[in-house]
Structure formats: C-alpha cells, structure tokens
Write a protein that holds these residues in place. Sequence first.
Motif, PDB file in Angstrom:
ATOM      1  N   UNK A 116       0.818  -0.833   0.017  1.00  0.00           N
ATOM      2  CA  UNK A 116       0.043   0.020   0.017  1.00  0.00           C
ATOM      3  C   UNK A 116       0.810   0.855  -0.020  1.00  0.00           C
ATOM      4  N   UNK A 117       1.944   1.120   0.879  1.00  0.00           N
ATOM      5  CA  UNK A 117       3.051   2.323   0.500  1.00  0.00           C
ATOM      6  C   UNK A 117       3.526   3.027  -0.587  1.00  0.00           C
ATOM      7  N   UNK A 118       4.012   1.622  -0.937  1.00  0.00           N
ATOM      8  CA  UNK A 118       4.778   1.392  -2.136  1.00  0.00           C
ATOM      9  C   UNK A 118       3.324   2.302  -3.230  1.00  0.00           C
ATOM     10  N   UNK A 119       2.132   1.750  -3.323  1.00  0.00           N
ATOM     11  CA  UNK A 119       1.164   2.359  -4.472  1.00  0.00           C
ATOM     12  C   UNK A 119       0.668   3.707  -4.378  1.00  0.00           C
ATOM     13  N   UNK A 120       0.873   4.098  -3.230  1.00  0.00           N
ATOM     14  CA  UNK A 120       0.209   5.297  -3.002  1.00  0.00           C
ATOM     15  C   UNK A 120       1.760   6.395  -2.565  1.00  0.00           C
ATOM     16  N   UNK A 121       2.437   5.887  -2.281  1.00  0.00           N
ATOM     17  CA  UNK A 121       3.837   6.831  -3.389  1.00  0.00           C
ATOM     18  C   UNK A 121       4.452   7.040  -4.357  1.00  0.00           C
ATOM     19  N   UNK A 122       4.275   6.314  -5.196  1.00  0.00           N
ATOM     20  CA  UNK A 122       4.384   6.101  -6.455  1.00  0.00           C
ATOM     21  C   UNK A 122       2.874   7.518  -7.146  1.00  0.00           C
ATOM     22  N   UNK A 123       2.182   7.031  -6.871  1.00  0.00           N
ATOM     23  CA  UNK A 123       0.490   7.415  -6.666  1.00  0.00           C
ATOM     24  C   UNK A 123       1.348   9.326  -6.834  1.00  0.00           C
TER      25      UNK A 123
END
Lengths: 369, 598
Positions: A116-123
């Motif tokens: 989830x962190x990786x996804x939101x960071x990417x966004x």
Amino acid sequence: MPAIVLEGVSRLYGSKVRAVDDLSLEIPDGSFTTLLGPSGCGKTTTLRMIAGLDSPTFGTIRIGDKVAFSLEEAKSLPPSKRGLGLVFQSYALWPHLTVAKNIAFGLEVQKVGKAEIAKRLEQVATALQINTLLDRYTSELSGGQQQRVAIARVLVMEPSVLLLDEPLSNLDATLRMDMRAELKRLHSETGATIIYVTHDQLEALTMSTHLALLQNGALQQFAPPLEVYAHPANEFAADFLGNPRINLIEGRIEGGHILCGGFNLTLPAGMDPGAPGAVKLGLRAEEMRLHRQAGPGMVRVRVTSVLPTGSDWYYQVRMNHQTLTIRQNATPHLSEGDEVFLEACLDSLKVFGASGKALAMSASVGDSA
Amino acid sequence: MLTAYNRFRLGLTPQRILSVVFIVVLGYLVIVPLFMMLRETFIVHPLERFQIPGSKVGDLTTAHWTRTLFSENAYAFFYRPLLNTLKIAFGMSFLALAIGALLAWLVVRTDMPMKNLIANSAIIPYIMPSWTLSLAWISIFKNQRIGGDKGIFSALTGIETADWFAYGMFPIIITLSLHYFPFGFMLIGGALRNIDAQLEESAELLGASRTTILRRIVMPLALPAIFSTFLLTFSRGLGTFGTPAFLGGPVREFVLSTSLYANLIGQRPGIGYIAAVAMILLGILVLYMDHKIIGTRRSFVTISGKGARAGLVGLGRWRWPVAIGVVAFILGCIAVPIFALAIDTVMLRPGVYSWDNFTWHYWVGDASLTVGLGTGEPGILMNSQLMAALGNTMKLAVVVAVITGILGVLVGYAIVRMRGSWISQALDQMSFLPYLMPSIALGAIFLAMFAVPRGPIPSLHGSFWLLVIVCTVSYLPYAVKAGVSAIRQIGPELEEAALMAGASWWTRMRRVLIPVQKSTYFSGMLLPFISVTRELSLVILLVTPATQLATTITLRYTDRGWYPYTNGMVLLLIIIVITSTVVSRRLMGTNIAKGLGG
C-alpha cells in the motif's frame, strides 16, 4: 458544514503578550483560506493551534464534526488524529532520509502495509512530478523540488485539510509565480480545504477564495480577497492590501460632502458620516488619473517623480503636503516638475473615520460612487 | 479551578515530564553536594575536635574559616596555594592563548604549507592526559637532589638541572600550556574562519594595509573568541590537579587543588573544603567575567561568510621554515613526551641511558626483588593488578560515555524545547554546575553521600557504580552542551513534522532526532570517554582495591618512585585514547572539537 471553526480562541504568552486575541472564524469546507497579516500578527500561531502543535489559552477549535481542542472538556486531539497535513515554512524535510523515505515515514508510523505504501508513494510522486527524485537525499534537491517533496509527504496521508505555512517564502521570484499556479491547481484537483499563511498580500489576492486579515492577534476582516480589496473594513485592511500602497488623504465631512485634499466628493445617500471629525479618503493608485488640461473636480498637482515599469507608469505627485502615488498606463507621459491636474475616478468609495473604521454604507450604494 | 486542572493535564508533554524528572535528579546529584561542601566547612570533624578546644564532633564552628583566613599559618595553608593557583592559571592561560592564537592565524590566514597535517595533529596534545607532559618533564629534567636519579637531560649533557627548572611553578606552567593550547587553536581558528571576508575586503578597498586590517578588523572580531578561550583555559587552570601534584609535590609547592587533597587525606576536611569553596568562587568569578565581557558580543563571530575566502597572507620565503617550525613544535609536544616516557620503561636501572641497560623487564618481566628497581612486581603486561585496573578504566569509560551521551541528548532536548521557561534555565544552570566544582571535592562529597544507605539507594561505598555516578555528574556539562547544540541545530519543525505524521515521542527520538545528529552525539560521548581514561582527581578518593583504575594505580606507583611502571601505564592510556579518537573519527565522523567549546 464548515471545515474548521475557531471560537473565541486566544493564545497568551506569559500574562501580557496576546499572540492571538479572541479569534472566531469559520473556515468553509473546500475553501482556500489565507491567513494574512504582517509578521507577529498571530497567523502562524493560529495555524499551529489548528494543527495541534500549540494549544490555545482560551477557546475551542472544531475540525469537521470533531472537537479538536476544548479546555472545558480537557480535550486536545493529538495532531495526527486531526486529519490535517502541515507543510512547514522550512519544509522540515528529514535530512537523514531519502525523498521516498521522507514521504513514506507517516505511513510507516501508521503501520500501513508495504504494498500500500509503495502504491500511494507512486501515486503522489507522479502527481507532483518527483518520481525521478525518490532515491535522492533532500540536501541534493533544489528549493522548488524540496517544496514538492514537502507537499507530497503531506498529501500521501490524504488529509482533509491542508495547512501551508508561508510555503513560498524560500523560493525565488519566478519559481514563486509557478508554484502559485500549481497550488491553485492542487486545490481544485484535490478539493481539499487549504489554509494558507502568508504575509505576502499578492499571494493572498491571487490564490485564495477567502482571506482572514489579522493584526496584533485580532481578526480585522474575513471575506473573499477582492471584497477586502474593494471594501476594506478599516484603514489597516486598506493599507495592507494593494501594491503600491493605498493613498490616504486627510480631510473632513461637511454638509454631505467629503472634502479631502482638494477633492470634493458627494457623500452617497445612505452612508453614515459617523462622529464629526477628521476622516481619510482612500484612493488606490489606479483610481486616479492625471490630465494636462483642467476639468471639473480636478485638483492641480505637481509631478515629483516618474517611475516607468514598462507596462505602467508610476507617478508621484505633491498635493498640499502629501505625496500621492498614481498608476497610469495611458498617455499623457509626464515629466518631473510638470504641473498637471488630478482626477479621482473611484471604483469604490473608501472613507475612514477617526477610529480607522470604514464609514458604513448600505450594500446597494457600495459600488456606485 | 477546573480549567486550571485541565490546563495542567493538557500541558503534560514529554518534554515537561522529562524536565521535572531531571530537575529532581540533578537537584539531588548537583545541588545537594554543593550545600554539603559548604556545610562541611562549618562542622567539627573527628580529628579536628582536638584542635578546637571544648568541641564535639558535629558541632557548628567557624574555627576552620578563621584558621584558614586569619591564623599565623594562613599564608602557608591558604594564601600561598591560592596565589600559586592564580599564578599558574594566569601564566598558562596567556602562554596557551598565545601559542593557540598564533597557530590558528597561521593555519587559517596564511599560505603556510602542510596545513592539514598541522590542523589534525594540533589537537593531540589535548587528547593526551594533561599530566603526561609533567611525567615526561620529570623523566627528562629531574635532578638527583630531589628526583633521586638523573633525568635524560642530565645524563646526556652532564648538566644538573636547577630545582626551579625541574620542579614547581615553572614546569607546571609550561607543561599545562603545552597541553591546553589546542583550545585556542580550535576556538580562535573557528572564529577566524567565520569572519565574513567582505568585512576585510571593504577595509582593503578603503586603503587599509594588511597589518591595519589584522589590527583593526580581524582582531576585534576575533576578540570574543580570544576572551572565551582565555577564560576557558583559566578555569581549567584553577582546578587542575595531576600536573601540580606530580611537579609541585616533590618541592612541596601546593595549589588549591593539591592542598584540598592533602587536607582530605590528612583528615582535615573542614580546611580542605574551604579550598574547594574558594575554587568554586573563583570559577563563578570567571563565569561572571565571561558573561560581562563577552556575553553580548559573542554573536560577532557567527556572521556567516558569504563572500569569497579572504586573501591569505603570503609568508614569502618564510613559508617552509615556519611550517617546519610549527610541525616540529607540535610533534615535540606529542613525540618527545611519549619518547621520554617510553625510554624510561626500558631502562633497567633508572638514570642510566645506555644500550646495555636496555630491558623489557618492566613490561614483561617476572616479579623480582633483585632485578632493576627490585619492586617485587611483575612487568606491566604480566601484572594482573595493573591489567585489572586498565580493564576497570575501559569499562568505566564506555559505561560513562554511553550514559552521559544519552543524558546529554535528553537534558539537551528538555532545555531546548522548554526554552524561555524557568525550567529550561534551571536545567541549563544545574547541569553546568559540576563544571565549577573541583573534582576532588566532588569525589569527596559523593563518598560522604553514598557511603551509607540513603532511602532507596544502598550504600555504594567501593562499588563500580559510585564511580559511574560521580563521573557522569562531572562530565554532564560537556554532554549537555553537546546535546543542546545538537538539538538546537535540528529545529523544532523536523520533530513537529514527525508529530504531525503520528509518530510517538519515542519514535521521534529514535527515527528523527537521534539519527539526524548522530555524529554530534558521538562527539559528545567521545569527550567523556577520553576524560574517564585519564581521570585522576575525581576518583582518587573513591577507588578501593577492587575498583582501582589505571590512573589511580599509576599515582600509587609514582608515590613509590616506580616510574617505569607509571610511564608504561601512561603510554598504554595514550595509545588507547589516540586510537579510539582516530577510530571513532573514521567510523562515526566524530569531531572532538564539537564536544569541547565550553
């Protein structure tokens, strides 16, 4: 429902210094509200109290439907439980962490899963165009990049309210212009409520939907920025907004006429002349015109300096014992020492009584003078 | 009433809770000893009742003060040691300042070559124990009249050194200033480096010559640093113990600290503590002067240098001679004492400097009553007592460094975050107080305080932890100073940003505040570590056979004239200290200068 409500909030340092004085304010949901004022007016203190980094001495703060601070209820929500994001003036990026780690810190502390962190960071990195910087340390970034990282670090937590403390003050002039547009875009895209602190009236005018003008800890006016510009509630508001500064011409009211400098203006119907005594007429630089030929209502003045800026010409003229600044972008182009005639062409009448307060008038005649 | 209570509840922040805890703890460990010291000067102690007719032990009396200040023995007891102390403090401060300032100017402001080598090695004399130089002085210059054997100098030249040259004030002042000149080098060098080049350039444009600029611009701007270096060195001179003990002892020349020690050993604590009080008062006087003279002008040197580096003064054809002279001087301060000490450890019969007298006996020999000095002691590396003492020293140094390091961060945090409140000021001043207390007196008071069980604290007499506590308190000023400057550099927003993200106090400490300033904290720990390894006066009254330290056991060997053992132990300590400084600099980027400054 308003996003944030302050009720009678005061912040005292010691027993004498009132940094914030009985401030009541309803910040509308989805607004871009600017807290504006000279340094030491209490705007940053107010922001810190909203954020939960400082506590009011008196008063109540509500955020959404939650009570964030109340002395009576002995309640003070911790900052992280208020659903706010704060971008610091200095950005406060952690120098020992990379950009990615800086942004992910809050999520890690909240025990959000790795994926989830990786996804939101990417966004958030994509949205703010900092994808390429993620592995760098903050000391390797330019001022504008640091700014974006600071905003990304806050946005990744998906706050309902975004607090910005003079975020542009450390940037150079051109970058500041770009970031203003970007912040405005951010506001319309996220739909989040933004509370923005600045002492720069131009930032306040260009970006905000609402403007809270503070002086010595007290609220002077709360209205949309152009409303404050056109109808300042008092002399301070008139003087603080606008560049160059407003010309305040001393005079008096007599028999339904405003007599200031050489001007003689009719007091509009419905305007209360207030207590008898000295008044000041506020004329912005663009509300006056200079003519070579005399005309009705004009006053003879002498040009003392000529300051062309390319698009506009600024003139300083001497009227009685006062120096007035006039902005003009049309001919005639005058020279120093010229004797010319000054005409007042008001967008809105701004007259201030002896107490400094604007003379009250009914809204219907507000723009007619 | 309710709102007041609510306000109190809402105000319970970590920094407030920490501060209150520290105030209580420091109050017990710092303020109480101070009052006990003062009280001891008004009380009749067991052996003193015979000198004060009709008194019982524990009675209140002013006899100690009248005897110390007004009796016919007052001069020998008090005024002479006081004068000696002042002479030493003044003399060595001036000398150290002159050497340090000259070096700083050469390194920062001239085109002298080998600057890096010089800048890096100039700090080493300060890292070595201050009495290394005094032991080396004795090894080199001792004479047969007082020292028993010939020193290296006499042995080589045949010239018998004069007493005043070999012992007493003269060598004390010289060796101390050779130890303390790095202060001036670091502080004044820092100040010179920080002076905005534009200030000098504008003077140059107005037609000022190089010397005029130096005299009228640079000197006045560096003046606060010069003053504070002087006062810093001066205050060290007031409390120094090892050097006057080694060099003054043999000719019975006392200073306040050695007379305090002699009186405490001789069971005359009443008089002894008066010397301690005098030292504290002198320290406060220095502090007051520091405040008066430079308090407001300190900010001079913090002007940031935006302009280009000021032009360096060309030394012309003197470049290399000057550099070589400076290197020779610094190496002389480091290598000569080490060499002198080393030689004495490998000479079987002291004072005979020839190859057939060479031996490893004092390092690895068996116990013998006939070989060499006939001490009956095994060689240093074989000597379980000496090695145990060295082990104790290492253990103590590590434990104290870690504890003071942690305390420094926490107290510094409380001080910085509570700035502007009385709590912050109280903590700041309390943590500084031990700096003013003579360490021998501090040791003595702690012995008295913890010899018997008090409340929840058991008797700590003869325990390792008593040493830990007393060292921690004594080095707290340095640790707190390092902690304060580290936390102050961080700025509250970095912590607040973490707070906004929902990090608990512990997480903020662990993940933001500590990692951000890692090297500064380690620097703050390095100084206590080094200080413990060479600590003598503080612990001398507290050690027991089980807790002997390398330094205290060394002093016992010195008392018996067994210099090869003493010198060997000091060499080991020097090696340990220099190695750990270099290693920690490599590994953690620590900088000893950061922990200094005060």
